[in-house]
Design an enzyme around this catalytic site. Structure first.
Site, PDB file in Angstrom:
ATOM      1  N   ASP A 148       0.842  -1.196   0.000  1.00  0.00           N
ATOM      2  CA  ASP A 148       0.000   0.000   0.000  1.00  0.00           C
ATOM      3  C   ASP A 148       0.874   1.241   0.000  1.00  0.00           C
ATOM      4  O   ASP A 148       1.921   1.270   0.642  1.00  0.00           O
ATOM      5  CB  ASP A 148      -0.942   0.000   1.209  1.00  0.00           C
ATOM      6  N   SER A 149       0.458   2.254  -0.756  1.00  0.00           N
ATOM      7  CA  SER A 149       1.148   3.536  -0.830  1.00  0.00           C
ATOM      8  C   SER A 149       2.602   3.357  -1.274  1.00  0.00           C
ATOM      9  O   SER A 149       2.865   2.773  -2.325  1.00  0.00           O
ATOM     10  CB  SER A 149       1.038   4.259   0.518  1.00  0.00           C
ATOM     11  N   CYS A 150       3.588   3.791  -0.465  1.00  0.00           N
ATOM     12  CA  CYS A 150       4.985   3.577  -0.863  1.00  0.00           C
ATOM     13  C   CYS A 150       5.330   2.095  -0.819  1.00  0.00           C
ATOM     14  O   CYS A 150       6.268   1.652  -1.486  1.00  0.00           O
ATOM     15  CB  CYS A 150       5.930   4.389   0.004  1.00  0.00           C
ATOM     16  N   LEU A 176      -2.182  -1.152  -3.732  1.00  0.00           N
ATOM     17  CA  LEU A 176      -3.258  -0.437  -3.059  1.00  0.00           C
ATOM     18  C   LEU A 176      -2.840   1.019  -2.858  1.00  0.00           C
ATOM     19  O   LEU A 176      -1.819   1.292  -2.224  1.00  0.00           O
ATOM     20  CB  LEU A 176      -3.568  -1.086  -1.703  1.00  0.00           C
TER      21      LEU A 176
END
Length: 303
Positions: A148-150, A176
């Site tokens: 998720d994200s980074c 995500l």
């Protein structure tokens, strides 16, 4: 008392903007922000049917979240946090929901964070973890890579490194709310800047400054994997909220990956902010995202 869904969303977004996004616009020390985020994540409920076991993988602290003894497929998840935040503690509850929904074993690790450990430490660490899983006799076809994200940045960069090193490739990739372009050229950074309840441009800029040494190009494909050649990736699930400042990172990836012949399952969730999947206990769109994630994971398990 049951709260009207519209009011529940308004109250939640205002809470996140006040407690997370607004403070992130100030230059606070990393450890202070890490502590605050861990405290906030204590609000997320654990799925009690999931067993959590501490372990070490490639020298890193890690956890195994297991819903049942017979789980055959493994989800290797890499947490987000703009490269300087996030931990086993921030993502444990969310991943217990993923394990329960998919009925698959989930592994996540405390990889080295910036600024103490700038690029390429995190990528090298998760690559070592993947090699460790293979060395333990786990087949690549039984591993789904997720982030998720980074963490989605690192998951995509890891899948590309696996391809380039000619190691057995994972069966699927789940991105995500992905943060894939560290040059910050996505238009949604501007037009969604007031709509994303959780993530600010300032947080991204701070994370980039911590993560990328000044002598390196932020467009380097290992740093911004959106700019890599995306051929020969496994099937990919992309989930993004319509209010996210990273919306265009996701749509640009979808277009480029499809042009490279990659099978992409792109899901847009109306009215949702960054990392909305973590809020599945309370919001229907987030519940639907977990159901979509489970459907994708099961499809890779059968292929």
């Amino acid at each position: 008392m049951k709260i009207n869904p519209m009011w529940k969303q308004i109250i939640t977004e205002q809470f996140l903007k006040t407690t997370i996004r607004k403070p992130s616009q100030f230059n606070l020390p990393p450890n202070s922000v890490r502590f605050a985020l861990e405290q906030m994540c204590r609000l997320f409920p654990m799925q009690k049917s999931v067993q959590v076991r501490a372990l070490r993988l490639a020298g890193l602290h890690a956890e195994e979240l297991k819903p049942q003894n017979a789980a055959t497929q493994l989800i290797f998840h890499i947490h987000g946090g703009a490269f300087f935040l996030g931990s086993l503690n921030t993502h444990r509850a969310f991943l217990s929901q993923v394990a329960a929904r998919t009925q698959m074993q989930v592994i996540h690790v405390d990889y080295p964070l910036a600024p103490e450990h700038p690029f390429p430490h995190a990528l090298e660490a998760v690559f070592d973890v993947y090699q460790s899983l293979l060395a333990q006799g786990i087949h690549a076809k039984d591993i789904i890579l997720s982030g998720d994200s980074c963490g989605a940045n690192l998951a995509l960069a890891l899948a590309l490194k696996i391809r380039d090193e000619q190691l057995p490739q994972v069966s699927g990739l789940m991105l995500l709310s992905p943060f894939l372009d560290l040059t910050l050229t996505s238009e949604s950074l501007r037009y969604n800047s007031k709509h994303d309840a959780l993530l600010s441009i300032e947080t991204l800029e701070t994370g980039i400054d911590y993560y990328v040494p000044p002598e390196l190009d932020r467009a380097d494909p290992q740093i911004s994997p959106l700019f890599d050649d995306l051929h020969e990736l496994p099937p990919v699930l992309v989930q993004i909220g319509s209010k996210e400042i990273l919306l265009d990172d996701a749509t640009r990836f979808k277009e480029k990956a499809e042009q490279a012949g990659v099978e992409v399952h792109y899901k847009l969730y109306t009215g949702m902010w960054h990392n909305f999947q973590m809020f599945s206990p309370w919001f229907e769109e987030a519940k639907r995202a977990l159901a979509d994630l489970a459907e994708f994971a099961h499809r890779q398990d059968q292929s």
